[in-house]
Motif scaffolding. Structure first.
Motif, PDB file in Angstrom:
ATOM      1  N   TRP A 110      43.219  40.022  42.721  1.00  0.00           N
ATOM      2  CA  TRP A 110      41.777  40.124  42.910  1.00  0.00           C
ATOM      3  C   TRP A 110      41.069  39.376  41.784  1.00  0.00           C
ATOM      4  O   TRP A 110      41.435  39.521  40.611  1.00  0.00           O
ATOM      5  N   TYR A 111      40.087  38.594  42.162  1.00  0.00           N
ATOM      6  CA  TYR A 111      39.235  37.862  41.232  1.00  0.00           C
ATOM      7  C   TYR A 111      37.797  38.283  41.508  1.00  0.00           C
ATOM      8  O   TYR A 111      37.493  38.832  42.560  1.00  0.00           O
ATOM      9  N   ARG A 112      36.917  37.987  40.561  1.00  0.00           N
ATOM     10  CA  ARG A 112      35.509  38.260  40.804  1.00  0.00           C
ATOM     11  C   ARG A 112      34.652  37.174  40.174  1.00  0.00           C
ATOM     12  O   ARG A 112      35.054  36.511  39.228  1.00  0.00           O
ATOM     13  N   GLN A 113      33.472  37.023  40.744  1.00  0.00           N
ATOM     14  CA  GLN A 113      32.526  36.039  40.237  1.00  0.00           C
ATOM     15  C   GLN A 113      31.136  36.619  40.266  1.00  0.00           C
ATOM     16  O   GLN A 113      30.612  36.948  41.337  1.00  0.00           O
ATOM     17  N   ALA A 114      30.569  36.763  39.083  1.00  0.00           N
ATOM     18  CA  ALA A 114      29.196  37.240  38.953  1.00  0.00           C
ATOM     19  C   ALA A 114      28.255  36.037  38.961  1.00  0.00           C
ATOM     20  O   ALA A 114      28.674  34.915  38.637  1.00  0.00           O
ATOM     21  N   PRO A 115      26.976  36.243  39.302  1.00  0.00           N
ATOM     22  CA  PRO A 115      26.028  35.121  39.330  1.00  0.00           C
ATOM     23  C   PRO A 115      25.985  34.391  37.994  1.00  0.00           C
ATOM     24  O   PRO A 115      25.862  35.022  36.941  1.00  0.00           O
ATOM     25  N   GLY A 116      26.115  33.078  38.035  1.00  0.00           N
ATOM     26  CA  GLY A 116      26.031  32.271  36.830  1.00  0.00           C
ATOM     27  C   GLY A 116      27.276  32.263  35.971  1.00  0.00           C
ATOM     28  O   GLY A 116      27.273  31.686  34.884  1.00  0.00           O
ATOM     29  N   LYS A 117      28.331  32.913  36.467  1.00  0.00           N
ATOM     30  CA  LYS A 117      29.569  32.984  35.688  1.00  0.00           C
ATOM     31  C   LYS A 117      30.731  32.395  36.473  1.00  0.00           C
ATOM     32  O   LYS A 117      30.673  32.253  37.696  1.00  0.00           O
ATOM     33  N   GLN A 118      31.810  32.082  35.743  1.00  0.00           N
ATOM     34  CA  GLN A 118      32.996  31.558  36.394  1.00  0.00           C
ATOM     35  C   GLN A 118      33.786  32.678  37.045  1.00  0.00           C
ATOM     36  O   GLN A 118      33.709  33.844  36.637  1.00  0.00           O
ATOM     37  N   ALA A 137      42.785  41.552  38.537  1.00  0.00           N
ATOM     38  CA  ALA A 137      44.091  42.196  38.566  1.00  0.00           C
ATOM     39  C   ALA A 137      45.014  41.398  39.470  1.00  0.00           C
ATOM     40  O   ALA A 137      44.568  40.830  40.468  1.00  0.00           O
ATOM     41  N   ALA A 138      46.288  41.379  39.109  1.00  0.00           N
ATOM     42  CA  ALA A 138      47.278  40.669  39.918  1.00  0.00           C
ATOM     43  C   ALA A 138      48.545  41.496  39.989  1.00  0.00           C
ATOM     44  O   ALA A 138      48.842  42.290  39.083  1.00  0.00           O
ATOM     45  N   LEU A 139      49.282  41.307  41.086  1.00  0.00           N
ATOM     46  CA  LEU A 139      50.495  42.083  41.322  1.00  0.00           C
ATOM     47  C   LEU A 139      51.524  41.164  41.976  1.00  0.00           C
ATOM     48  O   LEU A 139      51.264  40.594  43.031  1.00  0.00           O
ATOM     49  N   ARG A 157      40.754  51.726  34.460  1.00  0.00           N
ATOM     50  CA  ARG A 157      39.746  52.075  35.473  1.00  0.00           C
ATOM     51  C   ARG A 157      40.132  51.533  36.862  1.00  0.00           C
ATOM     52  O   ARG A 157      39.842  52.176  37.874  1.00  0.00           O
ATOM     53  N   PHE A 158      40.751  50.387  36.897  1.00  0.00           N
ATOM     54  CA  PHE A 158      41.123  49.752  38.168  1.00  0.00           C
ATOM     55  C   PHE A 158      42.634  49.816  38.348  1.00  0.00           C
ATOM     56  O   PHE A 158      43.393  49.711  37.379  1.00  0.00           O
ATOM     57  N   THR A 159      43.057  49.937  39.604  1.00  0.00           N
ATOM     58  CA  THR A 159      44.476  49.934  39.928  1.00  0.00           C
ATOM     59  C   THR A 159      44.723  49.042  41.131  1.00  0.00           C
ATOM     60  O   THR A 159      44.090  49.228  42.184  1.00  0.00           O
ATOM     61  N   ILE A 160      45.638  48.105  40.974  1.00  0.00           N
ATOM     62  CA  ILE A 160      46.018  47.229  42.086  1.00  0.00           C
ATOM     63  C   ILE A 160      47.313  47.739  42.699  1.00  0.00           C
ATOM     64  O   ILE A 160      48.205  48.202  41.986  1.00  0.00           O
ATOM     65  N   LEU A 218      42.539  47.333  45.764  1.00  0.00           N
ATOM     66  CA  LEU A 218      42.035  47.470  44.408  1.00  0.00           C
ATOM     67  C   LEU A 218      41.214  48.746  44.351  1.00  0.00           C
ATOM     68  O   LEU A 218      40.121  48.817  44.923  1.00  0.00           O
ATOM     69  N   GLN A 219      41.751  49.749  43.713  1.00  0.00           N
ATOM     70  CA  GLN A 219      41.028  51.006  43.504  1.00  0.00           C
ATOM     71  C   GLN A 219      40.214  50.861  42.229  1.00  0.00           C
ATOM     72  O   GLN A 219      40.784  50.610  41.161  1.00  0.00           O
ATOM     73  N   MET A 220      38.918  51.009  42.351  1.00  0.00           N
ATOM     74  CA  MET A 220      38.027  50.830  41.215  1.00  0.00           C
ATOM     75  C   MET A 220      37.323  52.145  40.924  1.00  0.00           C
ATOM     76  O   MET A 220      36.567  52.649  41.763  1.00  0.00           O
ATOM     77  N   ASN A 221      37.585  52.706  39.762  1.00  0.00           N
ATOM     78  CA  ASN A 221      36.967  53.950  39.330  1.00  0.00           C
ATOM     79  C   ASN A 221      36.086  53.710  38.113  1.00  0.00           C
ATOM     80  O   ASN A 221      36.196  52.679  37.452  1.00  0.00           O
ATOM     81  N   SER A 222      35.231  54.665  37.836  1.00  0.00           N
ATOM     82  CA  SER A 222      34.340  54.585  36.663  1.00  0.00           C
ATOM     83  C   SER A 222      33.633  53.236  36.603  1.00  0.00           C
ATOM     84  O   SER A 222      33.593  52.569  35.565  1.00  0.00           O
TER      85      SER A 222
END
Length: 122
Positions: free
Chosen positions: A36-44, A49-51, A66-69, A80-84
């Motif tokens: 899993w990758y992510r991209q916020a506005p204005g960011k790369q 997380a990778a498995l 906090r996150f579990t893949i 991708l379980q995302m907590n907190s």
């Protein structure tokens, strides 16, 4: 043809949880790493997380604890379980998979999903 489809994004309050899913479909012989990758506005775009197929994991420091893949190999699915969740987790989350196609055994192709929006806000 191989396709990745993500689901599970949405709006959540700080401290809340979300579970993302990504299903790979098509002429798949096997899948190596999924992530899993992510991209916020204005960011790369950044790795979250990778498995690997062997079970090794790699997490971005800010999501550790906090996150579990996880993955279901029988269903060609990664989760991708995302907590907190925190406001700084807000981004478009993309699934990536390293796939060997039945038509071209021995060659690994990288595939990306279309992305799912995660917004953490009160």
């Amino acid at each position: 043809q191989v396709r990745l489809v993500e689901s599970g994004g949405g709006l959540v309050q700080p401290g809340g949880s979300l579970r993302l899913s990504c299903i790979a479909s098509g002429s798949i012989l096997s899948i190596d790493a999924m992530g899993w990758y992510r991209q916020a506005p204005g960011k790369q775009r950044e790795l979250v997380a990778a498995l690997t197929s062997g079970g090794s994991t790699n997490y971005k420091d800010s999501v550790k604890g906090r996150f579990t893949i996880s993955r279901d190999n029988a269903k060609n699915t990664v989760y991708l379980q995302m907590n907190s969740l925190k406001p700084e987790d807000t981004a478009v989350y993309y699934c990536k998979a390293d796939i060997i196609r039945t038509a071209v055994p021995g060659v690994i192709y990288n595939y990306w999903g279309q992305g799912t929006q995660v917004t953490v806000s009160s």
